[in-house]
Design a protein around this motif. Sequence first.
Motif, PDB file in Angstrom:
ATOM      1  N   LYS A 303       0.313  20.406   6.373  1.00  0.00           N
ATOM      2  CA  LYS A 303      -1.034  19.874   6.155  1.00  0.00           C
ATOM      3  C   LYS A 303      -1.797  20.724   5.141  1.00  0.00           C
ATOM      4  N   VAL A 320      -1.991  13.438   9.207  1.00  0.00           N
ATOM      5  CA  VAL A 320      -3.235  13.337   9.977  1.00  0.00           C
ATOM      6  C   VAL A 320      -3.142  12.208  10.997  1.00  0.00           C
ATOM      7  N   GLN A 321      -2.570  11.091  10.593  1.00  0.00           N
ATOM      8  CA  GLN A 321      -2.393   9.986  11.546  1.00  0.00           C
ATOM      9  C   GLN A 321      -1.464  10.377  12.693  1.00  0.00           C
ATOM     10  N   GLY A 324      -3.129  14.660  13.740  1.00  0.00           N
ATOM     11  CA  GLY A 324      -4.527  15.057  13.651  1.00  0.00           C
ATOM     12  C   GLY A 324      -4.799  16.064  12.556  1.00  0.00           C
ATOM     13  N   LYS A 325      -6.091  16.373  12.345  1.00  0.00           N
ATOM     14  CA  LYS A 325      -6.512  17.297  11.299  1.00  0.00           C
ATOM     15  C   LYS A 325      -6.552  18.735  11.807  1.00  0.00           C
ATOM     16  N   ASP A 326      -6.499  19.666  10.839  1.00  0.00           N
ATOM     17  CA  ASP A 326      -6.785  21.072  11.135  1.00  0.00           C
ATOM     18  C   ASP A 326      -8.245  21.345  10.819  1.00  0.00           C
TER      19      ASP A 326
END
Length: 346
Positions: A303, A320-321, A324-326
Amino acid sequence: MQRLELLKGWLAGLYPDTELTVEFAAADADFRRYFRVTLPDGTSRIVMDAPPDKMNTDAYVQVREQFAMVNVPEILVRDREQGFMLLEDLGRVTYLSALQHDERPVVHQHLLLEAIDTLIELQQASRPGVLPEYDEALLTRELNLFPEWFCAKELGQPLNYAQRQLWDAGVKALLPALLAQPKVFVHRDFIVRNLMLTPGKPGVLDFQDAVYGPISYDLVSLLRDAFIEWDEAFVLDLVVRYWEKARAAGLPVPADIDVFWRDVEWMGVQRHLKVAGIFARLYHRDGKDKYRGEIPRFLKYLKKTTRRYQELSPLYQLLVQLVGKDEDDDSVGSLFSATRIVADDE
């Protein structure tokens, strides 16, 4: 147990009327195991156990001949039919254990620079037509481990149509850049678990899967490891130092350090996707959970890199899908500038 008894019988034939101590030394992610044999005089050897119905040791022998300029174990005896090899013992201390034992940055830098010197020596011996090509087919096959094993098995989420489009777009951007890199000998698992702390040059193990391919691959393997992690500034500093040493050695690295840093980052995306897939496969297919817990580190690497480059944004969107995000969003530019000044001042 049956293989161990066969191994002990084989050793008894090599050392008749000799009391030997045989202890487990290590195991690879595949089917190979290693045992340390101690002789009455206190000296030791390593026995590789590679079941012939599952493993072929020909590649190990062939690659060792090509890598003889660095500190690789000498093959003392080989039994191809039974899948046993008696090897020189390079000791008990891996680079990983040495780095974990002493966490001082100056020690880590020293050891990693020794590893980089060994890598450059190996790369200087490169020539085409000796090792298998790290070509588009192999790179793609490795990449596909991610959707097949991490997405479908580890997450239980096979890619849907829209996600597959993101994946295909990312791979389409990634592969040409990797194939355009200059080619050298690639160990393919040049990590601190496969380097031994020995007098003089580091010992190099687990080289049987070596290929001829992108020059940045082994550097990524060394500095973006599964079992130990360094901060961005430290890694950037070592990448610059490798680049300077490689240029001095006449290796075909780009003249522009910014171009080489991008090569390193993009090569890392391929490797991290592959490794996440491999670690998932080891658990779900082979029942080995030793490496499963390290997958999040590679997702973090992925990521962090794919969000830096517009061309790789489809892969970032996909990640991300999936996971998830960082929270953090490091600025590579400022770190890189600072690191470059330090390296140039040395």
